[in-house]
Design an enzyme around this catalytic site. Structure first.
Site, PDB file in Angstrom:
ATOM      1  N   LYS A 201      18.259 -51.708  31.322  1.00 19.20           N
ATOM      2  CA  LYS A 201      17.937 -51.104  30.058  1.00 19.20           C
ATOM      3  C   LYS A 201      17.959 -49.627  30.362  1.00 19.20           C
ATOM      4  O   LYS A 201      17.436 -49.052  30.999  1.00 19.20           O
ATOM      5  CB  LYS A 201      16.463 -51.825  29.754  1.00 19.20           C
ATOM      6  CG  LYS A 201      16.201 -50.797  28.348  1.00 19.20           C
ATOM      7  CD  LYS A 201      14.882 -51.476  27.721  1.00 19.20           C
ATOM      8  CE  LYS A 201      14.773 -50.754  26.250  1.00 19.20           C
ATOM      9  NZ  LYS A 201      13.416 -51.285  25.552  1.00 19.20           N
ATOM     10  N   ARG A 211      13.897 -48.268  16.166  1.00 18.94           N
ATOM     11  CA  ARG A 211      12.610 -47.678  16.278  1.00 18.94           C
ATOM     12  C   ARG A 211      12.008 -47.203  14.850  1.00 18.94           C
ATOM     13  O   ARG A 211      10.909 -47.281  14.535  1.00 18.94           O
ATOM     14  CB  ARG A 211      12.587 -46.127  17.114  1.00 18.94           C
ATOM     15  CG  ARG A 211      13.012 -46.512  18.383  1.00 18.94           C
ATOM     16  CD  ARG A 211      12.942 -45.260  19.316  1.00 18.94           C
ATOM     17  NE  ARG A 211      13.190 -45.411  20.813  1.00 18.94           N
ATOM     18  CZ  ARG A 211      13.712 -44.919  21.647  1.00 18.94           C
ATOM     19  NH1 ARG A 211      13.406 -43.249  21.301  1.00 18.94           N
ATOM     20  NH2 ARG A 211      13.942 -45.205  22.923  1.00 18.94           N
ATOM     21  N   LYS A 224      12.746 -41.495  27.020  1.00 18.17           N
ATOM     22  CA  LYS A 224      12.103 -42.606  28.023  1.00 18.17           C
ATOM     23  C   LYS A 224      12.821 -42.546  29.204  1.00 18.17           C
ATOM     24  O   LYS A 224      12.861 -43.439  30.142  1.00 18.17           O
ATOM     25  CB  LYS A 224      12.217 -43.876  27.076  1.00 18.17           C
ATOM     26  CG  LYS A 224      11.602 -44.023  25.903  1.00 18.17           C
ATOM     27  CD  LYS A 224      11.446 -45.581  25.190  1.00 18.17           C
ATOM     28  CE  LYS A 224      10.519 -45.518  24.181  1.00 18.17           C
ATOM     29  NZ  LYS A 224      10.533 -47.083  23.390  1.00 18.17           N
ATOM     30  N   GLU A 240      18.405 -52.928  40.275  1.00 18.04           N
ATOM     31  CA  GLU A 240      17.333 -53.537  39.424  1.00 18.04           C
ATOM     32  C   GLU A 240      17.403 -55.159  39.414  1.00 18.04           C
ATOM     33  O   GLU A 240      16.210 -55.645  39.305  1.00 18.04           O
ATOM     34  CB  GLU A 240      17.694 -52.826  38.148  1.00 18.04           C
ATOM     35  CG  GLU A 240      17.140 -51.411  37.965  1.00 18.04           C
ATOM     36  CD  GLU A 240      15.473 -51.280  37.693  1.00 18.04           C
ATOM     37  OE1 GLU A 240      14.947 -52.191  37.699  1.00 18.04           O
ATOM     38  OE2 GLU A 240      15.030 -50.065  37.439  1.00 18.04           O
ATOM     39  N   LYS A 255      21.470 -53.931  28.424  1.00 16.69           N
ATOM     40  CA  LYS A 255      21.112 -53.314  26.969  1.00 16.69           C
ATOM     41  C   LYS A 255      21.347 -51.631  27.183  1.00 16.69           C
ATOM     42  O   LYS A 255      20.766 -51.279  28.015  1.00 16.69           O
ATOM     43  CB  LYS A 255      19.648 -53.432  26.689  1.00 16.69           C
ATOM     44  CG  LYS A 255      19.197 -52.912  25.324  1.00 16.69           C
ATOM     45  CD  LYS A 255      17.650 -53.159  25.122  1.00 16.69           C
ATOM     46  CE  LYS A 255      17.141 -52.761  23.758  1.00 16.69           C
ATOM     47  NZ  LYS A 255      15.874 -52.994  23.652  1.00 16.69           N
ATOM     48  N   SER A 281      20.577 -51.942  17.793  1.00 16.89           N
ATOM     49  CA  SER A 281      20.583 -51.664  16.502  1.00 16.89           C
ATOM     50  C   SER A 281      21.386 -50.524  16.218  1.00 16.89           C
ATOM     51  O   SER A 281      22.249 -50.615  15.037  1.00 16.89           O
ATOM     52  CB  SER A 281      19.213 -51.098  16.119  1.00 16.89           C
ATOM     53  OG  SER A 281      18.884 -49.964  16.951  1.00 16.89           O
ATOM     54  N   TYR A 319      22.097 -58.711  15.795  1.00 14.44           N
ATOM     55  CA  TYR A 319      21.615 -58.544  14.591  1.00 14.44           C
ATOM     56  C   TYR A 319      22.819 -59.310  13.512  1.00 14.44           C
ATOM     57  O   TYR A 319      22.491 -59.399  12.414  1.00 14.44           O
ATOM     58  CB  TYR A 319      21.329 -57.422  13.935  1.00 14.44           C
ATOM     59  CG  TYR A 319      20.353 -56.602  14.715  1.00 14.44           C
ATOM     60  CD1 TYR A 319      18.840 -56.938  14.499  1.00 14.44           C
ATOM     61  CD2 TYR A 319      20.607 -55.805  15.864  1.00 14.44           C
ATOM     62  CE1 TYR A 319      18.133 -56.358  15.480  1.00 14.44           C
ATOM     63  CE2 TYR A 319      19.725 -55.217  16.671  1.00 14.44           C
ATOM     64  CZ  TYR A 319      18.234 -55.393  16.389  1.00 14.44           C
ATOM     65  OH  TYR A 319      17.389 -55.040  17.260  1.00 14.44           O
TER      66      TYR A 319
HETATM   67  C1  PBG Z   1      11.074 -51.827  23.148  1.00 15.25           C
HETATM   68  C2  PBG Z   1      12.390 -52.123  22.634  1.00 15.25           C
HETATM   69  C3  PBG Z   1      13.411 -51.109  22.021  1.00 15.25           C
HETATM   70  C4  PBG Z   1      14.336 -52.225  21.523  1.00 15.25           C
HETATM   71  C5  PBG Z   1      14.132 -53.230  21.982  1.00 15.25           C
HETATM   72  N1  PBG Z   1      12.759 -53.428  22.439  1.00 15.25           N
HETATM   73  C6  PBG Z   1      13.609 -49.700  21.916  1.00 15.25           C
HETATM   74  C7  PBG Z   1      13.165 -48.900  22.868  1.00 15.25           C
HETATM   75  O1  PBG Z   1      13.286 -49.068  24.187  1.00 15.25           O
HETATM   76  O2  PBG Z   1      12.940 -47.786  22.640  1.00 15.25           O
HETATM   77  C8  PBG Z   1      15.742 -51.744  21.157  1.00 15.25           C
HETATM   78  C9  PBG Z   1      16.616 -52.662  20.263  1.00 15.25           C
HETATM   79  C10 PBG Z   1      17.484 -52.271  19.298  1.00 15.25           C
HETATM   80  O3  PBG Z   1      17.886 -50.837  19.212  1.00 15.25           O
HETATM   81  O4  PBG Z   1      18.221 -53.084  18.534  1.00 15.25           O
HETATM   82  N2  PBG Z   1      10.758 -51.774  24.244  1.00 15.25           N
END
Ligand code: PBG
Length: 330
Positions: A201, A211, A224, A240, A255, A281, A319
């Site tokens: 991730k 968010r 992050k 990982e 992701k 997203s 989505y």
């Molecule tokens: C949170 C999480 C996130 C997403 C899924 N779980 C956001 C982040 O890590 O800030 C993002 C999903 C998306 O953007 O569609 N742990």
């Protein structure tokens, strides 16, 4: 590979000359079996709210979930993923709402199992929907603490599994979480609950619209990068994944999706484990807006999903899942 002959005796266009032959020689395809549908839930009653940053995507109050679950079931979507929009009043510095057995996720799991016990349910393990600061873990002196966070995450995972969740998906990127959660699940006799690790991730700008959807965006944009991966790296993704497999992951995830096809491919080349991908997203909103503006044809969606299959993904969190499932079943 040595190619004998060449033009003009070989003409690769011959195998593209009509739809029937293109169908016969297709190397990849997508089916409803490949789709995972994210669903946003919100507090209150009788609510179906359009999410500003994600055209065509809604937040549902728990009583309205049958609306979307019935459509997903009818379309034969195998797995749905729940994301909570926690009200500000329930967020705190430690994300304690994560451990409330009547929080939105827990209520949604119980409700969905009643609507359709056959559909798979996946839930995120991470604290960001519950913390006032929006980070995925516990903070002390501006640092996100690893081992202290693990304790809460393993309780969060056990709670979600006890509520009936089928697939626990840690998305927090703390070190060691898969092993700790696996142990906690086993200890609580939840041995059949699967673990989908968000192994690779990345700290990405493509999560912005999400968010907003779960209400975790902050006035001052948070970063992050001390736990999510650096987008300049790909070998690190292999490390990982290797650790997560050792710790007990049943599947691993990459992701975001489109900017990381190379990562999917190299994980698939290195490990024979199912690799999932999350079309996040930001990717969704870009494509959706461009289609809305007439800049892209609708087929761009299928093209993006097939690129995941080509790179080696088994399943895709997207989505677009409902739209595409409907199209595929026609
Ligand atoms: C949170 C999480 C996130 C997403 C899924 N779980 C956001 C982040 O890590 O800030 C993002 C999903 C998306 O953007 O569609 N742990």
């Amino acid at each position: 590979m040595k190619i004998l002959g060449g033009y003009p005796s070989l003409r690769l266009r011959r195998n593209r000359k009509s739809a029937w032959v293109r169908r016969l020689v297709e190397e990849n395809n997508i089916s409803v079996n490949d789709l995972i549908l994210p669903i946003f839930v919100t507090e209150g009653k009788n609510k179906v709210q359009q999410i500003k940053t994600m055209p065509g995507i809604y937040r549902y109050s728990v009583d309205k979930l049958s609306n979307v679950i019935n459509r997903a079931s009818k379309a034969n979507i195998p797995l749905i993923a729940i994301f909570p929009n926690t009200p500000k009043s329930k967020k705190d510095f430690y994300g304690s709402e994560a451990l409330n057995e009547n929080n939105l996720v827990c209520k949604a799991i119980r409700k969905i199992k009643k609507i359709n016990p056959e559909i798979g349910i996946m839930t995120d393990v991470a604290l960001d929907p519950y913390t006032s600061h929006g980070h995925d873990g516990i903070i002390k002196k501006k640092k996100v603490l690893n081992d202290e966070t693990l304790e809460i995450l393993s309780k969060q995972a056990v709670l979600q599994a006890q509520m009936g969740c089928d697939v626990i998906a840690p998305s927090d990127m703390m070190d060691g979480r898969i092993g700790v959660i696996r142990k906690a699940l086993d200890k609580n006799n939840l041995k059949d609950v699967q673990l989908l690790s968000y192994s690779a991730k990345y700290a990405s700008s493509f999560y912005g619209p999400f968010r907003n959807a779960i209400g975790s965006s902050q006035k001052n944009k948070i970063n992050k990068k001390t736990y999510q991966m650096d987008y300049r790296n790909s070998n690190e993704a292999i490390r990982e994944v290797a650790l997560d497999i050792k710790e007990g992951a049943d599947f691993v995830m990459v992701k975001p999706g489109l900017p990381y096809l190379d990562v999917i491919k190299s994980i698939k080349d290195n490990f024979k484990i199912p690799v999932f991908v999350y079309q996040v997203s930001g990717e969704y909103s870009m494509i959706k807006n461009a289609i809305g503006n007439g800049l892209l044809d609708k087929e761009a969606v299928i093209e993006s999903l097939i690129s995941f299959k080509r790179s080696g993904a088994s399943a895709i969190v997207t989505y677009f899942a409902l739209d595409i499932a409907k199209k595929l079943s026609n």
